[in-house]
Design a protein around this motif. Structure first.
Motif, PDB file in Angstrom:
ATOM      1  N   GLN A   1       0.787  -1.233   0.064  1.00  0.00           N
ATOM      2  CA  GLN A   1       0.196  -0.101   0.217  1.00  0.00           C
ATOM      3  C   GLN A   1       0.857   1.195  -0.125  1.00  0.00           C
ATOM      4  OE1 GLN A   1      -2.640  -0.908   3.563  1.00  0.00           O
ATOM      5  NE2 GLN A   1      -4.307  -1.187   1.844  1.00  0.00           N
ATOM      6  N   VAL A   2       1.879   1.187  -0.734  1.00  0.00           N
ATOM      7  CA  VAL A   2       2.627   2.474  -1.136  1.00  0.00           C
ATOM      8  C   VAL A   2       2.534   2.695  -2.307  1.00  0.00           C
ATOM      9  CG1 VAL A   2       5.402   3.083  -1.237  1.00  0.00           C
ATOM     10  CG2 VAL A   2       4.504   1.587   0.555  1.00  0.00           C
ATOM     11  N   ASP A   3       1.840   4.068  -2.744  1.00  0.00           N
ATOM     12  CA  ASP A   3       1.801   4.489  -3.930  1.00  0.00           C
ATOM     13  C   ASP A   3       3.256   4.876  -4.640  1.00  0.00           C
ATOM     14  OD1 ASP A   3      -0.904   3.965  -4.213  1.00  0.00           O
ATOM     15  OD2 ASP A   3      -1.567   5.708  -3.457  1.00  0.00           O
ATOM     16  N   LEU A   4       3.146   4.776  -6.193  1.00  0.00           N
ATOM     17  CA  LEU A   4       4.412   5.030  -6.603  1.00  0.00           C
ATOM     18  C   LEU A   4       4.314   6.384  -7.387  1.00  0.00           C
ATOM     19  CD1 LEU A   4       4.792   1.575  -8.430  1.00  0.00           C
ATOM     20  CD2 LEU A   4       5.950   2.373  -6.322  1.00  0.00           C
ATOM     21  N   ASP A   5       5.525   7.317  -7.632  1.00  0.00           N
ATOM     22  CA  ASP A   5       5.835   8.190  -8.318  1.00  0.00           C
ATOM     23  C   ASP A   5       7.128   7.892  -9.446  1.00  0.00           C
ATOM     24  OD1 ASP A   5       3.791  10.072  -7.540  1.00  0.00           O
ATOM     25  OD2 ASP A   5       4.999  10.267  -5.731  1.00  0.00           O
ATOM     26  N   PHE A   6       7.291   8.588 -10.423  1.00  0.00           N
ATOM     27  CA  PHE A   6       8.392   8.226 -11.347  1.00  0.00           C
ATOM     28  C   PHE A   6       9.220   9.295 -11.851  1.00  0.00           C
ATOM     29  CE2 PHE A   6       9.308   5.861 -15.617  1.00  0.00           C
ATOM     30  CZ  PHE A   6       9.989   4.542 -14.716  1.00  0.00           C
ATOM     31  N   ASN A   7      10.140   8.837 -12.581  1.00  0.00           N
ATOM     32  CA  ASN A   7      11.115   9.830 -13.117  1.00  0.00           C
ATOM     33  C   ASN A   7      12.022   9.315 -14.383  1.00  0.00           C
ATOM     34  OD1 ASN A   7      11.763  11.792 -10.489  1.00  0.00           O
ATOM     35  ND2 ASN A   7      11.487   9.785  -9.883  1.00  0.00           N
TER      36      ASN A   7
ATOM     37  N   ALA B   1      -3.190   1.772 -11.961  1.00  0.00           N
ATOM     38  CA  ALA B   1      -3.160   0.336 -11.292  1.00  0.00           C
ATOM     39  C   ALA B   1      -3.439   0.953  -9.772  1.00  0.00           C
ATOM     40  CB  ALA B   1      -1.766  -0.168 -11.365  1.00  0.00           C
ATOM     41  N   GLN B   2      -2.864   2.099  -9.199  1.00  0.00           N
ATOM     42  CA  GLN B   2      -2.986   2.524  -7.814  1.00  0.00           C
ATOM     43  C   GLN B   2      -4.200   3.315  -7.548  1.00  0.00           C
ATOM     44  OE1 GLN B   2       0.935   4.091  -7.483  1.00  0.00           O
ATOM     45  NE2 GLN B   2       0.503   5.933  -7.904  1.00  0.00           N
ATOM     46  N   GLY B   3      -4.616   3.983  -8.556  1.00  0.00           N
ATOM     47  CA  GLY B   3      -6.169   4.592  -8.478  1.00  0.00           C
ATOM     48  C   GLY B   3      -5.898   6.032  -7.956  1.00  0.00           C
ATOM     49  N   ASN B   4      -4.500   6.628  -8.195  1.00  0.00           N
ATOM     50  CA  ASN B   4      -4.176   7.895  -8.274  1.00  0.00           C
ATOM     51  C   ASN B   4      -3.124   8.239  -8.958  1.00  0.00           C
ATOM     52  OD1 ASN B   4      -1.637   7.979  -6.480  1.00  0.00           O
ATOM     53  ND2 ASN B   4      -3.184   6.508  -5.419  1.00  0.00           N
ATOM     54  N   ALA B   5      -2.867   9.494  -9.430  1.00  0.00           N
ATOM     55  CA  ALA B   5      -1.949  10.045 -10.069  1.00  0.00           C
ATOM     56  C   ALA B   5      -0.736   9.795  -9.749  1.00  0.00           C
ATOM     57  CB  ALA B   5      -2.027  11.613 -10.569  1.00  0.00           C
ATOM     58  N   CYS B   6       0.141   9.286 -10.567  1.00  0.00           N
ATOM     59  CA  CYS B   6       1.757   8.924 -10.347  1.00  0.00           C
ATOM     60  C   CYS B   6       2.238  10.455 -11.021  1.00  0.00           C
ATOM     61  CB  CYS B   6       2.081   8.023 -11.457  1.00  0.00           C
ATOM     62  SG  CYS B   6       3.830   7.661 -11.524  1.00  0.00           S
TER      63      CYS B   6
ATOM     64  N   ARG C   1      -5.013  13.172 -16.464  1.00  0.00           N
ATOM     65  CA  ARG C   1      -4.285  13.684 -15.225  1.00  0.00           C
ATOM     66  C   ARG C   1      -4.717  12.778 -14.063  1.00  0.00           C
ATOM     67  NH1 ARG C   1      -1.912  18.667 -15.809  1.00  0.00           N
ATOM     68  NH2 ARG C   1      -2.202  19.211 -13.393  1.00  0.00           N
ATOM     69  N   SER C   2      -5.616  12.034 -14.317  1.00  0.00           N
ATOM     70  CA  SER C   2      -6.007  11.039 -13.229  1.00  0.00           C
ATOM     71  C   SER C   2      -5.143  10.002 -12.937  1.00  0.00           C
ATOM     72  CB  SER C   2      -7.314  10.536 -13.296  1.00  0.00           C
ATOM     73  OG  SER C   2      -7.545   9.943 -14.555  1.00  0.00           O
ATOM     74  N   GLN C   3      -4.352   9.805 -14.051  1.00  0.00           N
ATOM     75  CA  GLN C   3      -3.484   8.596 -13.993  1.00  0.00           C
ATOM     76  C   GLN C   3      -1.791   9.105 -13.989  1.00  0.00           C
ATOM     77  OE1 GLN C   3      -3.846   6.220 -17.698  1.00  0.00           O
ATOM     78  NE2 GLN C   3      -5.871   5.756 -17.040  1.00  0.00           N
ATOM     79  N   THR C   4      -1.428  10.348 -14.466  1.00  0.00           N
ATOM     80  CA  THR C   4       0.050  10.767 -14.514  1.00  0.00           C
ATOM     81  C   THR C   4      -0.043  12.276 -14.556  1.00  0.00           C
ATOM     82  OG1 THR C   4       2.269  10.585 -15.288  1.00  0.00           O
ATOM     83  CG2 THR C   4       0.306  10.420 -16.798  1.00  0.00           C
ATOM     84  N   LEU C   5       0.890  12.948 -13.846  1.00  0.00           N
ATOM     85  CA  LEU C   5       1.034  14.319 -13.877  1.00  0.00           C
ATOM     86  C   LEU C   5       2.473  14.705 -14.209  1.00  0.00           C
ATOM     87  CD1 LEU C   5      -0.495  15.521 -10.311  1.00  0.00           C
ATOM     88  CD2 LEU C   5      -1.447  15.785 -12.657  1.00  0.00           C
ATOM     89  N   ASP C   6       2.626  15.561 -15.228  1.00  0.00           N
ATOM     90  CA  ASP C   6       3.879  15.697 -15.790  1.00  0.00           C
ATOM     91  C   ASP C   6       4.490  16.912 -14.916  1.00  0.00           C
ATOM     92  OD1 ASP C   6       3.520  13.939 -17.930  1.00  0.00           O
ATOM     93  OD2 ASP C   6       2.464  15.233 -19.028  1.00  0.00           O
TER      94      ASP C   6
END
Length: 427
Positions: free
Chosen positions: A128-134, A177-182, A220-225
Motif C-alpha cells: 500500500q505504497v503508491d508510486l511516483d516516477f522519473n 493501477a494504484q487509483g491516483n496520479a503518478c 491527469r488522473s493517471q499521471t502528472l507531468d
C-alpha cells in the motif's frame, strides 16, 4: 523504550498550551496523517540502479561515502524500504527512477516498458505504497557529453525523446493501477561547464523535445507531468539549459507541474519564498525537499530554518492540495535506511510544526497592522512543546518514539545489510 503514560501526559499538557493559542491539535494531526511524502528510492543504493553495465553515475550527480550494505537488487532495496517505512509515521509514497526497472537482459532506455516495473507495481499494491516516477537522463553513454534532450545531434535527441515517451506510459500505468496520479518528474541535466556561445539554441531544442514527449494527452488522473529546474551542476557550472526561468515559463505555458528542489538554487536563495509566487501561475508544485551545503550536494534533510519555512508556506497559503512533497538526497557516508528515517521524519515534524501555528491569528494581526504582536507570537511558537505532540503522533501510529528507531536500524544492519558484499549481487 518509551513510557506510554508519560508520552500521553506530555501530549495532554502540550494540547492545552496549543489550545490556549486557539490551535486544535487533533485537527492538525488529522491533516498530517493524510500527507503522503514521496520517499526517493535512490538513497538506498547510491543512485546505481539495476541496469548492469549501462553506465556510471555522472551528468551532474555525485554520491560520496562507502558505508557498507547498499542495496544491489530490487528485492534488497524493497526490503530496506520496508524497514524505513516502519520507522516513519503515516502512509507514504515511493519515487522511482527509470533505471530501477527489473531487466532480464540488456534493455536500453528508449525501450523500457511497463513490464519492467511489474515487480514494483506488485510490491506497491502489497505494501500500500503508491508510486511516483522519473525518467533517467544521466548515467548513460548517450549522456556522456552532458547533453540529452537539448543535444545538437538529432539522433541522440530522439533517443531521449523516446525515453521520455516510454516513461510517461509507465507512469500512467502505475497511476491507473494504484487509483491516483503518478507524478512523473523530468529533470534534464544538460548544460556547459564553461560559458556557451549560444544560450538560446539549446533551450529551443529542449522546449521542442519536451513538446514532443508531452504531445500525447494522458489522463491527469493517471499521471502528472512535472518539470524540474536547476541553477548549475557538476560539469554544468556556467550554464544549465533547464533553468528556473525556462521551466517556470514552460510550466505556465504548457500547464505542467513545476518542480522546485531546495538545493537547485544559489546558496542565498530559498524555495520557500517561491512557493506562493509560482502557485499564482502554475496548477501544482512538486517540492524536492533536500539540503544543499555550499553547492547542490543533496544532504540528508535536517530540521533547518528553511525546512520549517517551506512547510509554513504550504500551510499559511492553504496549499496542501496543490503541493506534492518528495525527498531528494543521497548520502553514502551513513546508514542508508537511517538516512531515509532521519530525512522523512524531519520533513513531517516540520510540517506538524506549521500545522500547529495559530495561522489565522497571525494573519489577522498582519491585516490589522499589529506587526509587533505578529512577531511576538511567531517567536513564542519556537518554544512551544512540538516534541510532545510529535512523540504522541509516532506512538499512536505504531512507530518508534524519539530516537528508538535507531536501535531497529542497528538490528537490521547487524542481521541483514552488514552481510552484503560491496559489489557482488546475490543470485
Amino acid at each position: 523504550m518509551s513510557n506510554t503514560k508519560n508520552v500521553r501526559a506530555a501530549f495532554e499538557l502540550a494540547s492545552e498550551q496549543y489550545q490556549a493559542q486557539g490551535v486544535d491539535v487533533s485537527a492538525a494531526l488529522q491533516k498530517l496523517s493524510r500527507v503522503a511524502i514521496s520517499v526517493h528510492c535512490w538513497q538506498g543504493d547510491d543512485v546505481a540502479g539495476f541496469e548492469g553495465e549501462a553506465g556510471t553515475l555522472g551528468n551532474g550527480l555525485a554520491v560520496t561515502g562507502n558505508y557498507p550494505g547498499r542495496a544491489r537488487t530490487a528485492d534488497e532495496l524493497r526490503s530496506d524500504l520496508e524497514v524505513a517505512y516502519s520507522l516513519i509515521p503515516g502512509k507514504h509514497r515511493l519515487n522511482l527512477h527509470a533505471l530501477y526497472g527489473e531487466f532480464d537482459g540488456p534493455v536500453d532506455r528508449d525501450e523500457i516498458g511497463v513490464e519492467h516495473f511489474r515487480g514494483w507495481m506488485d510490491w506497491s499494491r502489497e505494501q500500500q505504497v503508491d508510486l511516483d516516477f522519473n525518467p533517467s537522463y544521466f548515467s548513460h553513454p548517450k549522456a556522456s557529453d552532458g547533453f540529452t534532450l537539448a543535444h545538437s545531434d538529432a539522433g541522440i535527441r530522439q533517443f531521449w525523446i523516446d525515453h521520455g515517451i516510454a516513461c510517461r506510459k509507465i507512469a500512467a500505468a502505475m497511476g491507473a493501477a494504484q487509483g491516483n496520479a503518478c507524478v512523473n518528474n523530468f529533470w534534464v541535466p544538460d548544460g556547459y561547464k564553461d560559458t556557451p556561445a549560444s544560450r538560446k539554441a539549446p533551450r529551443e531544442r529542449l522546449a521542442s523535445s519536451l513538446d514532443e514527449i508531452f504531445a500525447e494527452d494522458l489522463p491527469r488522473s493517471q499521471t502528472l507531468d512535472a518539470v524540474e529546474c536547476k541553477l548549475f551542476g557538476i560539469g554544468s557550472e556556467s550554464y544549465v539549459v533547464g533553468s528556473h526561468e525556462f521551466y517556470m515559463g514552460y510550466a505556465i505555458s504548457r500547464n505542467k507541474v513545476l518542480c522546485l528542489d531546495a538545493g537547485h538554487f544559489h546558496p542565498t536563495e530559498v524555495i520557500s519564498d517561491k512557493i506562493s509566487s509560482a502557485l499564482m501561475y502554475v496548477p501544482e508544485l512538486l517540492l524536492h525537499v533536500s539540503r544543499g551545503v555550499r553547492w547542490d550536494s543533496d544532504h540528508v534533510v535536517t530540521y533547518s530554518d528553511e525546512l520549517q519555512a517551506i512547510m509554513q508556506e504550504i500551510i499559511r497559503g492553504d496549499y496542501l492540495d496543490r503541493v506534492h512533497l518528495g525527498l531528494d538526497f543521497f548520502d553514502a557516508s551513513i546508514n542508508r535506511v537511517a538516512a531515509w528515517a532521519i530525512g522523512t521524519r524531519n520533513a513531517l515534524k516540520a510540517l506538524l510544526a506549521a500545522l500547529l501555528e495559530p495561522t489565522e491569528q497571525l494573519q489577522q494581526l498582519e491585516r490589522d497592522g499589529d506587526l509587533t504582536a505578529r512577531l511576538a507570537l511567531m517567536e513564542e511558537q519556537k518554544t512551544m512543546p512540538l516534541g510532545a505532540v510529535w512523540n504522541h503522533y509516532c506512538e499512536s501510529t505504531g512507530v518508534p518514539v524519539g530516537a528508538e528507531w535507531l536501535e531497529k536500524v542497528r538490528q537490521y544492519e547487524s542481521s541483514v545489510t552488514s552481510k552484503r558484499c560491496d559489489e557482488s549481487v546475490v543470485s
